[in-house]
Scaffold this motif. Structure first.
Motif, PDB file in Angstrom:
ATOM      1  N   TYR A 135     -47.131 -33.178-117.637  1.00 18.70           N
ATOM      2  CA  TYR A 135     -47.575 -34.567-117.644  1.00 18.70           C
ATOM      3  C   TYR A 135     -48.508 -34.815-116.460  1.00 18.70           C
ATOM      4  CZ  TYR A 135     -44.078 -35.599-121.238  1.00 18.70           C
ATOM      5  OH  TYR A 135     -43.350 -35.625-122.399  1.00 18.70           O
ATOM      6  N   PRO A 136     -49.734 -34.335-116.535  1.00 18.94           N
ATOM      7  CA  PRO A 136     -50.660 -34.473-115.406  1.00 18.94           C
ATOM      8  C   PRO A 136     -51.080 -35.912-115.134  1.00 18.94           C
ATOM      9  CG  PRO A 136     -51.798 -33.582-117.323  1.00 18.94           C
ATOM     10  CD  PRO A 136     -50.337 -33.578-117.654  1.00 18.94           C
ATOM     11  N   LYS A 137     -50.802 -36.840-116.081  1.00 20.13           N
ATOM     12  CA  LYS A 137     -51.151 -38.247-115.871  1.00 20.13           C
ATOM     13  C   LYS A 137     -49.953 -39.092-115.450  1.00 20.13           C
ATOM     14  CE  LYS A 137     -55.046 -38.180-119.076  1.00 20.13           C
ATOM     15  NZ  LYS A 137     -55.658 -38.797-120.294  1.00 20.13           N
ATOM     16  N   LEU A 138     -48.809 -38.446-115.198  1.00 12.29           N
ATOM     17  CA  LEU A 138     -47.617 -39.180-114.772  1.00 12.29           C
ATOM     18  C   LEU A 138     -47.876 -39.861-113.429  1.00 12.29           C
ATOM     19  CD1 LEU A 138     -44.646 -39.509-115.857  1.00 12.29           C
ATOM     20  CD2 LEU A 138     -44.004 -37.821-114.125  1.00 12.29           C
ATOM     21  N   GLU A 139     -47.539 -41.132-113.338  1.00  7.97           N
ATOM     22  CA  GLU A 139     -47.786 -41.905-112.125  1.00  7.97           C
ATOM     23  C   GLU A 139     -46.524 -42.166-111.315  1.00  7.97           C
ATOM     24  OE1 GLU A 139     -49.770 -45.488-113.217  1.00  7.97           O
ATOM     25  OE2 GLU A 139     -51.413 -44.454-114.225  1.00  7.97           O
ATOM     26  N   GLU A 140     -45.366 -42.179-111.979  1.00  6.64           N
ATOM     27  CA  GLU A 140     -44.118 -42.459-111.263  1.00  6.64           C
ATOM     28  C   GLU A 140     -43.013 -41.540-111.767  1.00  6.64           C
ATOM     29  OE1 GLU A 140     -40.942 -46.052-110.193  1.00  6.64           O
ATOM     30  OE2 GLU A 140     -42.878 -46.541-111.130  1.00  6.64           O
ATOM     31  N   LEU A 141     -42.316 -40.918-110.829  1.00  8.69           N
ATOM     32  CA  LEU A 141     -41.153 -40.091-111.141  1.00  8.69           C
ATOM     33  C   LEU A 141     -40.022 -40.491-110.214  1.00  8.69           C
ATOM     34  CD1 LEU A 141     -39.760 -37.755-112.627  1.00  8.69           C
ATOM     35  CD2 LEU A 141     -40.709 -36.205-110.894  1.00  8.69           C
ATOM     36  N   ARG A 142     -38.910 -40.856-110.823  1.00  4.29           N
ATOM     37  CA  ARG A 142     -37.707 -41.229-110.064  1.00  4.29           C
ATOM     38  C   ARG A 142     -36.561 -40.345-110.537  1.00  4.29           C
ATOM     39  NH1 ARG A 142     -35.160 -47.365-109.974  1.00  4.29           N
ATOM     40  NH2 ARG A 142     -33.273 -46.917-108.740  1.00  4.29           N
ATOM     41  N   ILE A 143     -35.888 -39.744-109.597  1.00  4.91           N
ATOM     42  CA  ILE A 143     -34.805 -38.806-109.886  1.00  4.91           C
ATOM     43  C   ILE A 143     -33.573 -39.262-109.121  1.00  4.91           C
ATOM     44  CG2 ILE A 143     -34.015 -36.411-109.681  1.00  4.91           C
ATOM     45  CD1 ILE A 143     -37.046 -35.652-109.503  1.00  4.91           C
ATOM     46  N   ARG A 144     -32.429 -39.313-109.796  1.00  6.37           N
ATOM     47  CA  ARG A 144     -31.166 -39.607-109.105  1.00  6.37           C
ATOM     48  C   ARG A 144     -30.264 -38.379-109.219  1.00  6.37           C
ATOM     49  NH1 ARG A 144     -28.614 -45.106-110.597  1.00  6.37           N
ATOM     50  NH2 ARG A 144     -30.291 -45.764-109.166  1.00  6.37           N
ATOM     51  N   GLY A 145     -29.789 -37.915-108.065  1.00  2.00           N
ATOM     52  CA  GLY A 145     -28.937 -36.739-108.013  1.00  2.00           C
ATOM     53  C   GLY A 145     -29.706 -35.535-107.509  1.00  2.00           C
ATOM     54  N   ALA A 146     -29.051 -34.700-106.698  1.00  5.81           N
ATOM     55  CA  ALA A 146     -29.754 -33.547-106.132  1.00  5.81           C
ATOM     56  C   ALA A 146     -29.025 -32.232-106.317  1.00  5.81           C
ATOM     57  CB  ALA A 146     -30.013 -33.774-104.632  1.00  5.81           C
ATOM     58  N   GLN A 147     -27.869 -32.258-106.967  1.00  3.90           N
ATOM     59  CA  GLN A 147     -27.182 -30.991-107.222  1.00  3.90           C
ATOM     60  C   GLN A 147     -28.010 -30.160-108.209  1.00  3.90           C
ATOM     61  OE1 GLN A 147     -22.904 -29.275-108.936  1.00  3.90           O
ATOM     62  NE2 GLN A 147     -23.116 -31.450-108.468  1.00  3.90           N
ATOM     63  N   ASP A 148     -28.345 -28.953-107.818  1.00  2.00           N
ATOM     64  CA  ASP A 148     -29.180 -28.037-108.615  1.00  2.00           C
ATOM     65  C   ASP A 148     -30.583 -28.593-108.879  1.00  2.00           C
ATOM     66  OD1 ASP A 148     -27.072 -26.304-108.643  1.00  2.00           O
ATOM     67  OD2 ASP A 148     -26.468 -26.714-110.709  1.00  2.00           O
ATOM     68  N   LEU A 149     -31.011 -29.569-108.101  1.00  2.00           N
ATOM     69  CA  LEU A 149     -32.374 -30.062-108.217  1.00  2.00           C
ATOM     70  C   LEU A 149     -33.337 -29.041-107.630  1.00  2.00           C
ATOM     71  CD1 LEU A 149     -34.478 -32.321-108.734  1.00  2.00           C
ATOM     72  CD2 LEU A 149     -33.916 -33.214-106.463  1.00  2.00           C
ATOM     73  N   SER A 150     -34.384 -28.737-108.374  1.00  2.00           N
ATOM     74  CA  SER A 150     -35.365 -27.779-107.870  1.00  2.00           C
ATOM     75  C   SER A 150     -36.763 -28.207-108.275  1.00  2.00           C
ATOM     76  CB  SER A 150     -35.070 -26.365-108.375  1.00  2.00           C
ATOM     77  OG  SER A 150     -35.191 -26.286-109.779  1.00  2.00           O
ATOM     78  N   LEU A 151     -37.709 -27.728-107.510  1.00  2.00           N
ATOM     79  CA  LEU A 151     -39.105 -28.059-107.742  1.00  2.00           C
ATOM     80  C   LEU A 151     -39.959 -27.059-106.987  1.00  2.00           C
ATOM     81  CD1 LEU A 151     -41.353 -30.080-108.671  1.00  2.00           C
ATOM     82  CD2 LEU A 151     -41.028 -31.221-106.473  1.00  2.00           C
ATOM     83  N   GLU A 152     -40.815 -26.373-107.716  1.00  2.00           N
ATOM     84  CA  GLU A 152     -41.759 -25.480-107.049  1.00  2.00           C
ATOM     85  C   GLU A 152     -42.918 -26.318-106.494  1.00  2.00           C
ATOM     86  OE1 GLU A 152     -41.376 -22.231-106.557  1.00  2.00           O
ATOM     87  OE2 GLU A 152     -39.407 -22.405-107.511  1.00  2.00           O
ATOM     88  N   PRO A 153     -43.586 -25.847-105.444  1.00  2.00           N
ATOM     89  CA  PRO A 153     -44.761 -26.578-104.961  1.00  2.00           C
ATOM     90  C   PRO A 153     -45.751 -26.810-106.099  1.00  2.00           C
ATOM     91  CG  PRO A 153     -44.135 -24.909-103.368  1.00  2.00           C
ATOM     92  CD  PRO A 153     -43.281 -24.672-104.589  1.00  2.00           C
ATOM     93  N   VAL A 154     -46.215 -28.055-106.241  1.00  2.00           N
ATOM     94  CA  VAL A 154     -47.106 -28.407-107.334  1.00  2.00           C
ATOM     95  C   VAL A 154     -48.319 -29.165-106.803  1.00  2.00           C
ATOM     96  CG1 VAL A 154     -45.263 -28.525-109.066  1.00  2.00           C
ATOM     97  CG2 VAL A 154     -45.884 -30.577-107.768  1.00  2.00           C
ATOM     98  N   THR A 155     -49.368 -29.152-107.598  1.00  2.00           N
ATOM     99  CA  THR A 155     -50.512 -30.021-107.376  1.00  2.00           C
ATOM    100  C   THR A 155     -50.541 -31.036-108.506  1.00  2.00           C
ATOM    101  OG1 THR A 155     -51.815 -28.330-106.230  1.00  2.00           O
ATOM    102  CG2 THR A 155     -53.019 -30.166-107.223  1.00  2.00           C
ATOM    103  N   HIS A 156     -50.473 -32.312-108.144  1.00  2.00           N
ATOM    104  CA  HIS A 156     -50.458 -33.367-109.146  1.00  2.00           C
ATOM    105  C   HIS A 156     -51.320 -34.507-108.626  1.00  2.00           C
ATOM    106  CE1 HIS A 156     -49.075 -36.236-112.127  1.00  2.00           C
ATOM    107  NE2 HIS A 156     -48.351 -35.287-112.714  1.00  2.00           N
TER     108      HIS A 156
END
Length: 304
Positions: A123-144
């Motif tokens: 979703y390269p046009k996504l403007e807002e991302l909200r996440i609740r909870g961090a157990q097993d949360l992962s994210l590789e470095p991204v360019t957005h």
């Protein structure tokens, strides 16, 4: 404090519970919230598919995902995979909130999240991302290049997630909000880590910085008091944490803080005298929910 109510507004829209018995209306000022009960035999991807069958997919610009059955055991990966698979059909999607749950549905520190790298890439046009909870949360470095608002709410934010954000490029970011939480639930960072985060993501568009729900709020405040970037912000939010007089005095003495429009310090451990000094600053200072030390112990507002 605990999260006792579902979110009422998101992406400047009114959150409305999805009822499969009713038609989906995307013409008004509403955003749908999809949620399952504990005893529901369906999975969230099934409910998502059912929702899309009734929705005008070309107009769907925002979506809220609530409880997905047993979120303390089942990760969000299947939900993320379903969103990724449907990305070509959802060209208007601009905002996602995954994990909108009250403490009665699932404690924030129990919510099992997932890998958000494929979602952001899809979703390269996504403007807002909200996440609740961090157990097993992962994210590789991204360019957005479109993301303007990023919120991660947790009872304890692992440093690995922050390191990935440090390695990311988010040039449009206007709102950066992370809930650090406590070390009993996964927080393992320090001021230096968040100094690097600010250095990486505090671009010219940033107007809101929230380092919330932290057990090291005093140390964060003492560092931020000397940062020039603070003077370019609209809002500095250090609420929900353990701020006391040491950190508050550093903010009082900072020339950068005086250039803010809003300073949110709600849920704090600041003395009455220092509170009065803060109220005299030439900006809006929020000092709601004053706390008292419990035999010298201070606690974040949201942990479990």
């Amino acid at each position: 404090m605990t999260i006792s109510e579902s979110t009422e507004t998101f992406f400047n829209k009114t959150v409305t519970a999805y009822d499969p018995a009713l038609p989906v209306d995307l013409s008004g000022d509403k955003v749908y919230r999809l949620a399952l009960e504990y005893d529901d035999e369906r999975k969230m991807p099934d409910l998502f598919d059912q929702f899309l069958q009734s929705a005008d997919k070309s107009k769907l610009d925002a979506l809220v995902i609530g409880m997905w059955g047993e979120p303390y055991e089942e990760s969000a990966d299947d939900i993320i995979a379903a969103l990724v698979a449907r990305a070509p059909e959802l060209p208007a999607l601009r905002a996602l909130f995954i994990g909108d749950m009250t403490f009665e549905e699932c404690e924030i520190s129990w919510i099992v999240q997932g890998d958000y790298t494929p979602l952001l890439n899809s979703y390269p046009k996504l403007e807002e991302l909200r996440i609740r909870g961090a157990q097993d949360l992962s994210l590789e470095p991204v360019t957005h290049t479109a993301l303007r608002k990023l919120t991660i709410e947790s009872g304890g934010l692992p440093s690995e997630v922050v390191e990935s954000l440090i390695g990311s490029s988010l040039p449009a970011l206007e709102h950066l909000e992370v809930w650090l939480g406590s070390d009993g639930y996964g927080f393992d960072g320090d001021v230096e880590l968040y100094r690097r985060l600010l250095g990486a993501l505090a671009g010219p568009s940033l107007r809101y910085l929230g380092l919330r729900d932290s057990e090291i709020t005093d140390e964060l405040a003492q560092w931020l008091a000397g940062e020039e970037i603070v003077g370019r912000l609209h809002t500095l939010d250090l609420s929900l944490g353990t701020l006391g007089d040491d950190g508050a005095r550093a903010l009082l003495d900072s020339p950068h803080v005086r250039s803010l429009r809003r300073l949110d310090l709600s849920h704090h451990y600041i003395s009455a005298q220092v509170q009065e000094s803060l109220k005299a600053l030439p900006l809006e200072v929020v000092l709601d929910d004053a706390q008292e030390d419990d035999d010298g112990e201070r606690y974040v507002a949201v942990g479990e």
